[in-house]
Write an enzyme that holds these catalytic residues in place. Structure first.
Site, PDB file in Angstrom:
ATOM      1  N   THR A  13       0.811  -1.219   0.000  1.00 58.97           N
ATOM      2  CA  THR A  13       0.000   0.000   0.000  1.00 58.97           C
ATOM      3  C   THR A  13       0.843   1.267   0.000  1.00 58.97           C
ATOM      4  O   THR A  13       0.473   2.260  -0.630  1.00 58.97           O
ATOM      5  CB  THR A  13      -0.929   0.010   1.234  1.00 58.97           C
ATOM      6  N   SER A  58       1.467  -8.292  -1.224  1.00 62.16           N
ATOM      7  CA  SER A  58       2.075  -9.104  -0.167  1.00 62.16           C
ATOM      8  C   SER A  58       1.377 -10.446   0.005  1.00 62.16           C
ATOM      9  O   SER A  58       1.965 -11.390   0.524  1.00 62.16           O
ATOM     10  CB  SER A  58       2.122  -8.347   1.164  1.00 62.16           C
ATOM     11  N   SER A  59       0.140 -10.565  -0.455  1.00 59.25           N
ATOM     12  CA  SER A  59      -0.545 -11.864  -0.411  1.00 59.25           C
ATOM     13  C   SER A  59       0.134 -12.882  -1.321  1.00 59.25           C
ATOM     14  O   SER A  59      -0.033 -14.091  -1.143  1.00 59.25           O
ATOM     15  CB  SER A  59      -2.011 -11.716  -0.823  1.00 59.25           C
ATOM     16  N   ASP A  90       0.332  -7.500   4.989  1.00 60.55           N
ATOM     17  CA  ASP A  90      -0.303  -8.794   5.261  1.00 60.55           C
ATOM     18  C   ASP A  90       0.695  -9.903   5.572  1.00 60.55           C
ATOM     19  O   ASP A  90       0.444 -10.747   6.428  1.00 60.55           O
ATOM     20  CB  ASP A  90      -1.192  -9.215   4.083  1.00 60.55           C
ATOM     21  N   ARG A 246      -1.211 -25.315  16.116  1.00 63.14           N
ATOM     22  CA  ARG A 246      -1.667 -24.232  16.992  1.00 63.14           C
ATOM     23  C   ARG A 246      -2.636 -24.802  18.022  1.00 63.14           C
ATOM     24  O   ARG A 246      -3.724 -25.260  17.679  1.00 63.14           O
ATOM     25  CB  ARG A 246      -2.294 -23.110  16.175  1.00 63.14           C
ATOM     26  N   GLN A 278      -2.285 -20.676  20.322  1.00 65.75           N
ATOM     27  CA  GLN A 278      -3.167 -19.792  19.556  1.00 65.75           C
ATOM     28  C   GLN A 278      -3.251 -18.404  20.182  1.00 65.75           C
ATOM     29  O   GLN A 278      -3.725 -17.469  19.546  1.00 65.75           O
ATOM     30  CB  GLN A 278      -4.564 -20.404  19.450  1.00 65.75           C
ATOM     31  N   CYS A 279      -2.792 -18.274  21.425  1.00 67.59           N
ATOM     32  CA  CYS A 279      -2.793 -16.968  22.091  1.00 67.59           C
ATOM     33  C   CYS A 279      -1.676 -16.091  21.519  1.00 67.59           C
ATOM     34  O   CYS A 279      -0.597 -16.578  21.208  1.00 67.59           O
ATOM     35  CB  CYS A 279      -2.578 -17.123  23.595  1.00 67.59           C
TER      36      CYS A 279
END
Length: 342
Positions: A13, A58-59, A90, A246, A278-279
């Site tokens: 961007t 960036s994807s 991203d 995860r 996952q935290c």
């Protein structure tokens, strides 16, 4: 002596402009950067640019592009005091993590930045991110050594270790945070460097670049109701070498006998299975609860307080160097670039 910084525009961007006819965002020629940011002329730093063409969303970032970046920096390493990489937000944390492993004994700054709004817009975060990133990349101690000789991400007033950082917001200017490691520097009226937190390489040794990655790795998240057939299918994938799993909380998983059995089978087949929480904040402690202990008994290794982005790219890096899964397991449990707290 005047510092010299290479500004590498990969895409994202920050380097977009709004087409007056279509109103859509499109990349501009980064050689015209001074027209967009005339403040750069005030720097006592020589700034040169390198532009990926065409720019990469960036994807679409990939290990091949990380290798390209590693080559660009390695080929020009002696010519510049620091590097600023402009990148879409991203996947920035993945790229910064990958480069931290690929540039061994880095003695110069490689600072990633970008923006949530294009640099040509009136109310943009891009200008401050870019200007401060260049200042950090050019900063040196009195003995001439770099102030920040590591891969970092600078965003919204904070410099963070690249392989400790995660994108936390799609909408706010504070897009990134380093949840398990303090900021390397904070930019207010002055830039305050927290030198005790910054890596200290051996400045007498050369930087050693690496150009190979092995992306035979997958991420999967556990959730209540996860299906046995799908997990077994993933674990049985022929060329798959490692799994970032995860888990809940401090490294816990459902107490299903089939899950432990499937993970044991994966380990027996030579797959490296790493336990990542996952935290966003905290660390995996597999001896804390019985469920974590059972994972350990199944051959799953702790990812400690690693980010997912760092774990995935570290596995790619290690797998390109070691065929023996035991060697990969060994180094996954060690900090090699400041990526985990052991």
């Amino acid at each position: 002596m005047q510092s010299k910084v290479l500004l590498i525009y990969t895409g994202g961007t920050i380097g977009m402009d709004r087409n007056p006819q279509t109103k859509a965002l499109e990349p501009f020629n980064f050689e015209h950067l001074l027209h967009k940011v005339p403040e750069l002329k005030q720097f006592d730093t020589q700034i040169e640019t390198y532009q990926f063409f065409p720019p990469i969303d960036s994807s679409d970032m990939s290990p091949e592009r990380w290798t390209d970046l590693s080559h660009i920096i390695a080929d020009r390493y002696a010519q510049y005091d620091g590097f600023v990489v402009l990148h879409g937000t991203d996947t920035m944390a993945y790229t910064a993590s990958a480069l931290s492993y690929m540039l061994e004994n880095l003695t110069k700054p490689v600072i990633f930045t970008g923006s949530q709004l294009p640099i040509g817009q009136l109310r943009t975060d891009g200008k401050e991110n870019l200007i401060t990133s260049i200042e950090i990349a050019a900063a040196r101690h009195q003995d001439g050594t770099a102030m920040v000789p590591e891969v970092g991400i600078y965003f919204n007033g904070h410099l963070m270790r690249g392989n400790r950082t995660t994108k936390q917001s799609a909408d706010e200017f504070n897009a990134f945070e380093s949840f398990n490691y303090p900021h390397l520097a904070d930019a207010g009226v002055n830039i305050t460097y927290h030198e005790e937190l910054i890596r200290k390489p051996d400045f007498t040794k050369s930087m050693k670049p690496h150009f190979r990655l092995d992306n035979n790795v997958i991420i999967f998240s556990l959730f209540p109701g996860v299906r046995e057939d799908l997990i077994r299918h993933i674990i049985a994938t022929p060329n798959l070498r490692s799994i970032v799993m995860r888990t809940f909380g401090s490294g816990n998983a459902p107490q299903n006998p089939w899950l432990i059995s499937a993970l044991k089978e994966g380990t027996r087949r030579g797959k490296v299975i790493i336990n990542i929480s996952q935290c966003l904040q905290g660390r995996v402690e597999m001896g804390r609860y019985d469920t974590g202990y059972q994972l350990k008994e199944a051959g799953v290794i702790s990812g400690y307080d690693s980010t997912v982005e760092s774990a995935v790219t570290k596995l790619m890096f290690l797998q390109s160097h070691y065929d023996d899964p035991e060697m990969v397991r060994k180094y996954m449990q060690r900090s090699i670039r400041g990526e985990i707290t052991e």
